[in-house]
Design a protein around this motif. Structure first.
Motif, PDB file in Angstrom:
ATOM      1  N   MET A  57       0.827  -1.209   0.000  1.00 51.61           N
ATOM      2  CA  MET A  57       0.000   0.000   0.000  1.00 51.61           C
ATOM      3  C   MET A  57       0.859   1.256   0.000  1.00 51.61           C
ATOM      4  N   ALA A 105       2.791   2.114  -3.259  1.00 52.02           N
ATOM      5  CA  ALA A 105       1.977   2.814  -4.248  1.00 52.02           C
ATOM      6  C   ALA A 105       1.687   4.244  -3.808  1.00 52.02           C
ATOM      7  N   THR A 148      -5.573  -5.647  -2.743  1.00 47.59           N
ATOM      8  CA  THR A 148      -4.975  -6.132  -3.990  1.00 47.59           C
ATOM      9  C   THR A 148      -5.801  -5.706  -5.194  1.00 47.59           C
ATOM     10  N   LEU A 168      -5.580  -1.842  -5.820  1.00 46.38           N
ATOM     11  CA  LEU A 168      -4.326  -1.390  -6.421  1.00 46.38           C
ATOM     12  C   LEU A 168      -4.264  -1.716  -7.915  1.00 46.38           C
ATOM     13  N   LEU A 223      -8.142   2.786  -1.321  1.00 42.52           N
ATOM     14  CA  LEU A 223      -6.754   2.464  -1.000  1.00 42.52           C
ATOM     15  C   LEU A 223      -6.486   2.705   0.486  1.00 42.52           C
ATOM     16  N   LEU A 265       1.520   1.212  -8.657  1.00 40.58           N
ATOM     17  CA  LEU A 265       0.242   0.633  -8.257  1.00 40.58           C
ATOM     18  C   LEU A 265       0.223  -0.868  -8.536  1.00 40.58           C
ATOM     19  N   GLY A 278       2.651  -2.533  -6.117  1.00 40.75           N
ATOM     20  CA  GLY A 278       2.024  -2.638  -4.806  1.00 40.75           C
ATOM     21  C   GLY A 278       1.006  -3.755  -4.753  1.00 40.75           C
ATOM     22  N   GLY A 279       0.228  -3.884  -5.820  1.00 36.21           N
ATOM     23  CA  GLY A 279      -0.747  -4.964  -5.886  1.00 36.21           C
ATOM     24  C   GLY A 279      -0.074  -6.326  -5.820  1.00 36.21           C
TER      25      GLY A 279
END
Length: 426
Positions: free
Chosen positions: A212, A215, A272, A275, A295, A353, A356-357
């Motif tokens: 998290m 991102a 998940t 993101l 988010l 992003l 991060g996912g």
């Protein structure tokens, strides 16, 4: 009232962490240092939190919890006072480090105290209420610092935070009950880390929070370079994100008290999806506003449950709660680094992003495996609060017993057991 006093302490500490971002240009000019040097006032704070959370908790392991909390806030007040008076950059940096020393240990120890102020079935909600101060500070920190700094100068901001720290210190001294008994020593607390569930939970925390934050660290670039927002729009977009933090914290705490592992898995799944969807729709303004709120919400929803889970797995020791704070900060640093690598590789400003996912997806796998292992042990993933069996795959008594048996020359009877503390006025 004790929970509100803890939340006020969290609010003050949160302000200290976040407020500097809006003051860096002023502080840099005022102290005559470059932007890069001024940036160490942020990164130096974060590194101190990661190390200090465990070090300070270990150093105070045998001391009563309430005096330790008061002492930590005294450290917080001293650090911010030093920042307000700092005649030069080195003094300012020392002030930030001193203030940061209290951060992780306060939230770690405070989470144990908070859950003992309520019935066992409300443990995660109590932790969420304490962290509410931190999430509100995230919303107000940067604009608060910018407003006060522009009107009265950046030193006035640190004077204001110092005053908040004094108020929080006196509130905790007056309103938080003392606890009978004491925490075990460092050696016994370290034995609790032999539980695989402790390490699985810490890993899931680092990956979830790291994905998290990795991102989030580049959202300003995403919004301006991909979505098409102007730089002044970043301020209100961050408020939307911060509002999501507040909502996610409260909702996550309540849900974790009903079924903790299911809540953690659902929150990491939602994070998940958010993101990855954000990466796909980053060029769409309305969608980006909704997704930045989600988010924040899904990003912070796991926090109360993760803290109660890791402390239950460790038998209720403060060192585990502080280790959870350290894990989240380590995750922040690694996530931000990986996000930066994706941009440096030329993959675009939406790439963090997706990165991060991916990080959170790994964390989801770890959390799911932890829940499966706990389930095989015949333990339901429901809320606990020192009531015996827990969702992390054991019980406080079992962890204490294992620690005692593994001690040289020790036994369950004659070694320091992990305490079942009772709150008493005083």
């Amino acid at each position: 009232m004790g929970l509100l006093a803890l939340a006020l302490g969290g609010f003050g500490i949160g302000l200290t962490e976040f407020v500097i971002a809006g003051l860096l240009p002023q502080v840099g000019r005022g102290l005559g240092v470059s932007t890069a040097a001024a940036g160490w006032l942020i990164s130096g704070y974060a590194l101190t939190v990661a190390v200090g959370a465990i070090a300070v908790t270990a150093a105070t392991a045998r001391l009563p919890q309430k005096p330790v909390l008061v002492g930590l806030l005294a450290l917080f007040v001293a650090g911010n006072l030093l920042c307000a008076l700092a005649p030069d950059y080195p003094t300012m940096l020392v002030g930030r480090v001193v203030a940061a020393l209290c951060h992780g240990s306060f939230f770690g120890l405070g989470s144990l105290v908070a859950r003992r102020l309520v019935p066992p079935e409300r443990a995660s909600r109590a932790v969420a209420l304490m962290f509410a101060g931190l999430t509100v500070a995230n919303v107000l920190g940067v604009p608060f610092g910018a407003l006060v700094g522009e009107r009265w100068g950046w030193r006035a901001t640190f004077w204001a935070i110092t005053a908040i720290g004094v108020l929080a210190l006196t509130s905790i001294a007056a309103l938080v009950p003392g606890a009978a008994g004491e925490q075990p020593g460092v050696r016994a607390q370290l034995h609790a880390f032999r539980s695989p569930q402790v390490w699985l939970t810490l890993t899931a925390t680092a990956l979830g929070y790291g994905g998290m934050f990795g991102a989030f660290s580049y959202l300003a670039y995403t919004f301006t370079e991909v979505t098409g927002f102007s730089p002044p729009d970043i301020a209100w977009l961050l408020v939307v994100y911060g509002t999501g933090l507040v909502v996610g914290n409260i909702a996550g705490g309540r849900a974790a008290d009903h079924n903790r592992d299911a809540t953690l898995i659902a929150a990491l799944t939602g994070l998940t999806i958010t993101l990855i969807t954000f990466g796909l729709l980053a060029s769409n303004r309305p969608a980006s506003v909704i997704l930045v709120f989600l988010l924040g919400a899904f990003g912070f929803a796991p926090v109360p449950g993760m803290i109660t889970r890791v402390t239950d797995a460790a038998g209720g020791v403060a060192l585990a709660a502080s280790a959870n704070v350290s894990a989240s900060n380590v995750g922040n640093a690694v996530g931000a680094w990986l996000g930066g690598l994706t941009i440096s590789a030329g993959w675009g400003y939406a790439a963090p992003l997706y990165a991060g996912g991916g990080i959170v997806l790994v964390g989801l796998g770890v959390m799911t495996w932890a829940a499966v292992v706990a389930g095989r042990a015949g333990v339901a993933g429901t809320a606990v609060g020192g009531s015996g069996r827990d969702a992390a795959g054991g019980s406080a008594g079992n962890v204490a017993g294992e620690s005692a048996r593994d001690s040289p020359g020790g036994s369950v009877r004659d070694s320091p057991e992990l305490p079942e503390e009772r709150v008493t006025p005083g």
